[in-house]
Enzyme design. Structure first.
Site, mmCIF file in Angstrom:
data_model
loop_
_atom_site.group_PDB
_atom_site.id
_atom_site.type_symbol
_atom_site.label_atom_id
_atom_site.label_comp_id
_atom_site.label_asym_id
_atom_site.label_seq_id
_atom_site.Cartn_x
_atom_site.Cartn_y
_atom_site.Cartn_z
ATOM 1 C CG HIS A 308 19.678 4.378 41.769
ATOM 2 N ND1 HIS A 308 18.936 3.404 42.394
ATOM 3 C CD2 HIS A 308 20.983 4.133 42.054
ATOM 4 C CE1 HIS A 308 19.771 2.607 43.044
ATOM 5 N NE2 HIS A 308 20.998 3.013 42.855
ATOM 6 C CG ASP A 366 28.686 5.972 40.774
ATOM 7 O OD1 ASP A 366 29.478 5.800 41.709
ATOM 8 O OD2 ASP A 366 28.009 5.063 40.276
HETATM 9 N N1 CMC Z 1 20.620 9.657 30.767
HETATM 10 C C1 CMC Z 1 19.595 9.718 29.863
HETATM 11 N N2 CMC Z 1 18.500 8.933 29.915
HETATM 12 C C2 CMC Z 1 18.421 8.038 30.924
HETATM 13 C C3 CMC Z 1 19.438 7.924 31.891
HETATM 14 C C4 CMC Z 1 20.567 8.774 31.795
HETATM 15 N N3 CMC Z 1 21.547 8.700 32.694
HETATM 16 N N4 CMC Z 1 19.105 6.955 32.772
HETATM 17 C C5 CMC Z 1 17.923 6.462 32.366
HETATM 18 N N5 CMC Z 1 17.503 7.124 31.262
HETATM 19 C C6 CMC Z 1 16.239 6.923 30.553
HETATM 20 C C7 CMC Z 1 16.262 5.625 29.750
HETATM 21 O O1 CMC Z 1 16.707 5.846 28.420
HETATM 22 C C8 CMC Z 1 14.811 5.197 29.811
HETATM 23 O O2 CMC Z 1 14.102 5.932 28.860
HETATM 24 P P1 CMC Z 1 12.792 5.288 28.130
HETATM 25 O O3 CMC Z 1 11.810 5.012 29.222
HETATM 26 O O4 CMC Z 1 12.376 6.347 27.192
HETATM 27 O O5 CMC Z 1 13.274 4.014 27.476
HETATM 28 C C9 CMC Z 1 14.357 5.652 31.199
HETATM 29 O O6 CMC Z 1 15.225 6.739 31.552
HETATM 30 C C10 CMC Z 1 14.463 4.565 32.268
HETATM 31 O O7 CMC Z 1 15.799 4.073 32.251
HETATM 32 P P2 CMC Z 1 16.190 2.530 32.405
HETATM 33 O O8 CMC Z 1 17.501 2.287 31.750
HETATM 34 O O9 CMC Z 1 15.026 1.680 31.971
HETATM 35 O O10 CMC Z 1 16.298 2.442 33.978
HETATM 36 P P3 CMC Z 1 17.110 1.369 34.785
HETATM 37 O O11 CMC Z 1 16.524 1.353 36.139
HETATM 38 O O12 CMC Z 1 17.134 0.083 34.043
HETATM 39 O O13 CMC Z 1 18.611 1.942 34.801
HETATM 40 C C11 CMC Z 1 20.580 3.102 35.446
HETATM 41 C C12 CMC Z 1 19.170 2.610 35.867
HETATM 42 C C13 CMC Z 1 21.305 3.622 36.663
HETATM 43 C C14 CMC Z 1 21.376 1.907 34.874
HETATM 44 C C15 CMC Z 1 20.430 4.214 34.371
HETATM 45 O O14 CMC Z 1 19.733 5.308 34.925
HETATM 46 C C16 CMC Z 1 21.775 4.661 33.801
HETATM 47 O O15 CMC Z 1 22.270 4.055 32.859
HETATM 48 N N6 CMC Z 1 22.392 5.749 34.369
HETATM 49 C C17 CMC Z 1 23.698 6.189 33.960
HETATM 50 C C18 CMC Z 1 24.770 5.313 34.600
HETATM 51 C C19 CMC Z 1 24.932 5.587 36.082
HETATM 52 O O16 CMC Z 1 25.018 6.716 36.519
HETATM 53 N N7 CMC Z 1 25.022 4.491 36.867
HETATM 54 C C20 CMC Z 1 25.253 4.564 38.317
HETATM 55 C C21 CMC Z 1 24.078 4.078 39.091
HETATM 56 S S1 CMC Z 1 24.170 4.490 40.837
HETATM 57 C C22 CMC Z 1 25.516 3.611 41.492
HETATM 58 C C23 CMC Z 1 25.560 2.155 41.206
HETATM 59 O O17 CMC Z 1 24.556 1.470 41.185
HETATM 60 O O18 CMC Z 1 26.664 1.671 41.016
#
Ligand code: CMC
Length: 432
Positions: A308, A366
């Site tokens: 998140h 989720d």
């Molecule tokens: N699985 C594997 N690696 C992950 C995941 C995951 N679910 N989420 C983040 N990472 C890694 C990402 O690759 C990055 O690695 P590095 O620093 O080596 O590049 C690091 O963790 C930070 O991730 P980010 O993408 O920079 O973080 P963000 O804040 O931009 O993204 C997120 C947050 C929710 C989009 C992301 O964690 C994600 O894609 N999760 C899976 C989708 C999901 O469950 N979404 C629902 C969110 S909660 C409800 C809502 O908001 O609707």
């Protein structure tokens, strides 16, 4: 650096300026950079708004480190334990918990707005039988601006109120029409003698051929899920609603824009993606392979329902939903749920894995919601629609706050341009 301002000095020390600091009621201070470009000729750069406050808001507060979520100051745990969705909706829209008579009037008003204009119902004949319900939801909500002209004046408080009640009341009816189209069943009209979630279950699952008995446990579970999804400050879809609405666009268009943003798998679309991922994993023995895939930088696969932007410890909504999952499955007589067992196993594996620990990746809201929707018989393609029904009141509350903000401006970010500098046009016969 003074207490109420930061001093920004450029690298060679030739110029500096004071940036005022704004203090919220709780949470980190915010630097006001509004005059930066005017005074220093530079923009700030923050793709994805990782450290940027886009507005001030009195609706929802999140502390991502402590795992705190409050609506209008009330912890979500207290609202989940003692309130109900429509009371929470009133709180989000009007800022205070309703008195008994205010709540009665609000319930009555929502109940009176549940029906759709018959013309709108006919839209559904035009969609393919297998159209994704989110596609239908955003299209039909957008088209409400073609039907409800009495609420198009965004500067009229009464029009804003009718819009708010109307959209909250009609979302379940539109969702049900989409579900029935996919199921090949006749549309079921709303029943205003039922509660919000009872009526939703009735419209989703009743058929004309036999009586339908509403499952009270299912209605309670949905009510709680809607409370937990009702608002989440400046998330992607809410920011989209604010941005679209900031141009003065009509509120139905702004909400339709929010629905479209919600659909993405990084946001609300994750609940559908979690279920599809669990089905793909299939058995516990396959978990390590999928966890390895999620950790592989060259593989775009991510563990859906994990991570998140704001919560870096735990998502308080996930904690409540996880408990509810146990309860609902037990009460529905589904003690044996291979999908839930698989989810619990995956959670344990990921929580012990260095990669997930180091990056603070925990199950989010989720991760579990889909398992409950599945237990209630809701089709997987409807999961994000369920999120949208709960979140609509948050979108409306933010739209209203934005429209009535006396200092409100059209949202118009700037950029770091990386394209070619100026060059001269070359006629086609002279291009290599
Ligand atoms: N699985 C594997 N690696 C992950 C995941 C995951 N679910 N989420 C983040 N990472 C890694 C990402 O690759 C990055 O690695 P590095 O620093 O080596 O590049 C690091 O963790 C930070 O991730 P980010 O993408 O920079 O973080 P963000 O804040 O931009 O993204 C997120 C947050 C929710 C989009 C992301 O964690 C994600 O894609 N999760 C899976 C989708 C999901 O469950 N979404 C629902 C969110 S909660 C409800 C809502 O908001 O609707």
């Amino acid at each position: 650096m003074s207490k109420d301002a930061y001093t920004l000095t450029n690298a060679d020390g030739s110029s500096s300026m004071e940036l005022p600091v704004h203090k919220g009621t709780v949470g980190p201070d915010v630097l006001d950079i509004g005059s930066l470009y005017r005074e220093q000729g530079v923009f700030t750069y923050d793709p994805g708004f990782v450290a940027t406050g886009s507005c001030s808001s009195a609706i929802t507060y999140i502390d991502g480190v402590k795992g705190v979520l409050m609506y209008r100051g009330y912890p979500v745990e207290q609202l989940a334990a003692h309130s109900n969705f429509l009371e929470v909706a009133f709180l989000l829209l009007y800022g205070e918990l309703p008195t008994a008579s205010q709540l009665e009037d609000f319930n009555e008003s929502i109940n009176r707005h549940t029906m759709l204009n018959e013309g709108m119902l006919r839209f559904f004949n035009g969609f393919r039988y297998d159209a994704h319900p989110m596609a239908m939801l955003s299209a039909v909500v957008g088209s409400m601006s073609a039907y409800y002209h009495d609420t198009m004046d965004i500067n009229n408080p009464e029009a804003r109120k009718v819009f708010a009640h109307r959209i909250l009341a009609k979302l379940p009816t539109i969702a049900a029409a989409a579900l029935k189209l996919n199921a090949g069943q006749p549309f079921i009209y709303p029943r205003n003698d039922l509660s919000y979630t009872e009526n939703l279950l009735h419209m989703f699952f009743a058929v004309p051929a036999e009586p339908y008995e509403i499952n009270k446990i299912a209605a309670q579970a949905l009510d709680l899920l809607f409370i937990l999804h009702a608002d989440h400050e400046q998330n992607c879809s809410t920011s989209t609603v604010r941005m679209a609405g900031s141009s003065g666009a009509n509120p139905y268009s702004a909400i339709a824009a929010g629905i479209s943003a919600l659909w993405g798998p990084a946001h609300g679309g994750a609940n559908e993606a979690v279920l599809r991922m669990l089905e793909q994993i299939g058995e516990a023995k396959n978990i390590p392979r999928f966890v390895d895939k999620a950790k592989d930088r060259d593989d775009p696969f991510r563990l859906m329902g994990f991570g998140h932007r704001v919560y870096k410890n735990f998502d308080p909504r996930a904690t409540i939903i996880r408990e509810m999952c146990h309860k609902v499955l037990k009460q529905m007589g589904r003690t044996n749920s291979p999908l839930f067992d698989l989810a619990l196993e995956l959670e344990q594996v990921a929580l012990k894995d260095e990669y997930f620990i180091e990056k603070n990746l925990y199950p989010n809201v989720d991760f579990y919601s889909g398992i409950i929707y599945r237990a209630l018989g809701i089709p997987t393609s409807m999961f994000t629609v369920m999120f949208a029904i709960g979140r609509t009141v948050g979108w409306v509350a933010h739209w209203k706050e934005m429209i009535t903000d006396p200092g409100g401006k059209i949202s118009r970010p700037r950029q770091l341009y990386t394209g070619p500098p100026q060059r001269d046009y070359v006629p086609v016969d002279q291009r290599s």
